[in-house]
Design an enzyme around this catalytic site. Sequence first.
Site, PDB file in Angstrom:
ATOM      1  N   HIS A   1       0.829  -1.210   0.000  1.00 15.29           N
ATOM      2  CA  HIS A   1       0.000   0.000   0.000  1.00 15.29           C
ATOM      3  C   HIS A   1       0.868   1.267   0.000  1.00 15.29           C
ATOM      4  O   HIS A   1       0.426   2.318   0.475  1.00 15.29           O
ATOM      5  CB  HIS A   1      -0.954   0.011   1.202  1.00 15.29           C
TER       6      HIS A   1
ATOM      7  N   SER B   1      16.394  20.184 -16.903  1.00 15.24           N
ATOM      8  CA  SER B   1      15.280  21.092 -17.138  1.00 15.24           C
ATOM      9  C   SER B   1      15.764  22.295 -17.937  1.00 15.24           C
ATOM     10  O   SER B   1      16.879  22.792 -17.720  1.00 15.24           O
ATOM     11  CB  SER B   1      14.691  21.561 -15.811  1.00 15.24           C
TER      12      SER B   1
ATOM     13  N   LYS C   1      17.718  20.440 -11.808  1.00 17.33           N
ATOM     14  CA  LYS C   1      16.905  19.250 -12.040  1.00 17.33           C
ATOM     15  C   LYS C   1      17.684  18.124 -12.705  1.00 17.33           C
ATOM     16  O   LYS C   1      18.532  18.333 -13.555  1.00 17.33           O
ATOM     17  CB  LYS C   1      15.690  19.587 -12.911  1.00 17.33           C
TER      18      LYS C   1
ATOM     19  N   GLU D   1      10.386   7.410 -17.252  1.00 19.01           N
ATOM     20  CA  GLU D   1       9.043   7.951 -17.441  1.00 19.01           C
ATOM     21  C   GLU D   1       8.480   7.543 -18.802  1.00 19.01           C
ATOM     22  O   GLU D   1       7.289   7.230 -18.930  1.00 19.01           O
ATOM     23  CB  GLU D   1       9.079   9.467 -17.291  1.00 19.01           C
TER      24      GLU D   1
END
Length: 460
Positions: A161, A282, A288, A295
């Site tokens: 969970h 970025s 970043k 992804e």
Amino acid sequence: MTTGTSSHKLWGGRFATGPAEALDRLNRSIGTDFRLWPFDIQLSRAWAMALWQGGVLTLEENEALESGLGRVGERLAAGAQPEAGDEDIHTMIDRLLHEEVGAVASKLHTGRSRNDQVATATRLWTMDACSRLDSAMAALQQVMVERASDLQDAIMPAYTHLQRAQPVSAAHWLLSHFWPLQRDRRRLTQASRGAAVLPLGAGAIAGCAFPISRVLLKESLGFHSVTPNSIDAVADRDFVAEVLFTLTLTATHLSRLAEDLILFGSSEFGFVRFGDRFSTGSSMMPQKRNPDALELARGSGGRLLGDLVALLTTLKGLPSGYNKDLQDDKRVLFDAVDTMLLVLPAVAGTLGELTFQRERMREAVTGGMMATDLADYLVTRGASFREAHGAVGGLVREAEQRGCELDALPPATISAAHPLFGEDAPDWLGAAFSVARREVEGGTGPESVRAQMERAKREI
């Protein structure tokens, strides 16, 4: 409006005019099926041989066709491109073959339809694609095993969970992503075998009227069997659906691995640090580091599911026999295979250059995660697990009220929770002790993980 473009069509004698330009544009599939050319030439050479063996061609005609097809293959490999009138790759090869050998090229299509021709070429392409996919999956598995071998003594939280549950070996966590890929490879083997059924000789729908040997065709092309029914042979795309289903599951499994690593690479977790070669920055924020490869791998699951649903939706509405709707089978098949052949190496590369932050993983293992072990302690002393569960649950509540971890409670508080607690009870709240207790086959104990590693190496 009809097209004025000259063409080399395999049909049209019964039509007074050519097709409208709008239909030509819709019907033209060579932009998709061009990649089938090596397999179309392979099956065409086998078909020429079968026609000779069946007495349809002379030896000289067969030799001319085989030689001509070889030269066509050389031209295509050298970069020959379609012309405006080439409807599909089969039409293009037929045109090039006529340029090479002349009128005898018109005999090659005897007894054959594009229906069984394209089904055969697609199956051959699929068998080859399954081999390439399996190699890419095995390469990712190899990286998993190599990284896991370095993490056997690293301890991290396992989650249910998305809440910290129990401590495990980091190798055990990583290998939990190995076995879904192994199941995918088994499914891929079965899908490849499902593709290896020869439709050539089925004709348009009723079977070839000439005495060709489908058994010899099967052997020469590397199929394991022939289709038993000509109507089914030209319409069957189960093998495409099976490959798409397998790759959709693979994409799903890679998505789950990617999601774990994306979370673990966040500042909030800090379990891994992404390398330079498989992450990006970025355009606005200089600090970043983005896990783009992961992804994109996560996003591929939805894309491949779309390919699978598109095919199944098409198939469910078709009557028996060949229908032009089936032309789109290759678009989704090629897209799914191309996507996976991009994603698998990228995930392998990302995993290969990750830095695992052992200290951060170990720090995330808190005393409360050994609550089950403390209950097990009481069980070894004779308590029922339900009774032990209740007693330890009370200690967890006490720790929450004090704002501390379970292993920070005073020994007297633990002893007071149940008469069977002894002075050694706090020892059962150690993470390494908890991991070491789980030596059941498939568990996270050190010996069990070592055995799992050896099995994984054998599977690759």
